[in-house]
Design a protein around this motif. Structure first.
Motif, PDB file in Angstrom:
ATOM      1  N   TRP A 247      42.531  58.711  23.298  1.00  0.00           N
ATOM      2  CA  TRP A 247      42.597  58.889  24.608  1.00  0.00           C
ATOM      3  C   TRP A 247      42.818  60.525  24.594  1.00  0.00           C
ATOM      4  N   GLU A 248      43.697  61.260  23.850  1.00  0.00           N
ATOM      5  CA  GLU A 248      43.766  62.929  24.371  1.00  0.00           C
ATOM      6  C   GLU A 248      42.410  63.115  23.622  1.00  0.00           C
TER       7      GLU A 248
ATOM      8  N   ARG B 293      38.020  67.336  39.668  1.00  0.00           N
ATOM      9  CA  ARG B 293      39.399  65.984  40.610  1.00  0.00           C
ATOM     10  C   ARG B 293      38.455  64.946  41.566  1.00  0.00           C
TER      11      ARG B 293
ATOM     12  N   ALA C 133      36.501  65.235  28.308  1.00  0.00           N
ATOM     13  CA  ALA C 133      36.578  65.074  30.008  1.00  0.00           C
ATOM     14  C   ALA C 133      36.257  66.624  31.063  1.00  0.00           C
ATOM     15  N   ALA C 134      37.878  67.083  30.041  1.00  0.00           N
ATOM     16  CA  ALA C 134      37.876  68.343  30.643  1.00  0.00           C
ATOM     17  C   ALA C 134      37.025  69.692  30.751  1.00  0.00           C
TER      18      ALA C 134
ATOM     19  N   LYS D  78      40.048  62.314  26.959  1.00  0.00           N
ATOM     20  CA  LYS D  78      40.549  63.655  28.257  1.00  0.00           C
ATOM     21  C   LYS D  78      40.387  65.509  27.430  1.00  0.00           C
TER      22      LYS D  78
END
Length: 153
Positions: free
Chosen positions: A6-7, A21, A13-14, A10
């Motif tokens: 999950w990290e 956003r 994606a960042a 993220k």
């Protein structure tokens, strides 16, 4: 999915999007693929309008009550129709239409109330509104046809 996965998602994606956003007050700009603010003339809802429309629909009940009163007055001298087939048929028709018109009045009340609540709250989902409309539809199904229909059809 583990916490590490999950990290990593993220972080990926960042890295791709940076500061992109989701904003509910923006639409994708068809020309450039970015976003542009939604103009106030494209999406708006006026609670007063919803309440007025709901009140107007419910207000139809007054005219319906007047019409039912006139229908009752027009039927008053006929009686039950005992001994006369056409009078009995007319009496049956009268009661059928009286029920139908009363159901129309009930529909006006139900639909008007739903419109007023939808406008006041503006928090009902489309599915909730659809479910409420289905309840009204089921409650006030049209009356069965009286006479004139062949039994086999």
């Amino acid at each position: 999915m583990s916490w590490d996965e999950w990290e990593q998602l993220k972080a990926d994606a960042a890295a791709r999007g940076g500061s992109a956003r989701m904003q509910l007050n923006h639409l994708a700009d068809p020309a450039g693929g970015g976003s542009s603010a939604v103009s106030s003339d494209r999406l708006k809802s006026d609670k007063k309008v919803w309440a007025k429309v709901g009140g107007d629909v419910k207000g139809l009940q007054d005219d319906i009550r007047k019409a039912l009163g006139k229908l009752d007055d027009g039927q008053s001298g006929l009686g039950g129709g005992a001994g006369c087939e056409s009078a009995a048929a007319q009496n049956e028709l009268f009661h059928s239409w009286k029920k139908y018109v009363a159901d129309v009045s009930g529909r006006c009340e139900g639909l008007g109330g739903l419109l007023e609540r939808s406008g006041r709250d503006l928090s009902m989902s489309d599915a909730d509104v659809r479910a409420e409309l289905e309840k009204i539809k089921l409650k006030y199904q049209d009356t069965a046809a009286v006479g004139g229909q062949a039994k086999d059809k």
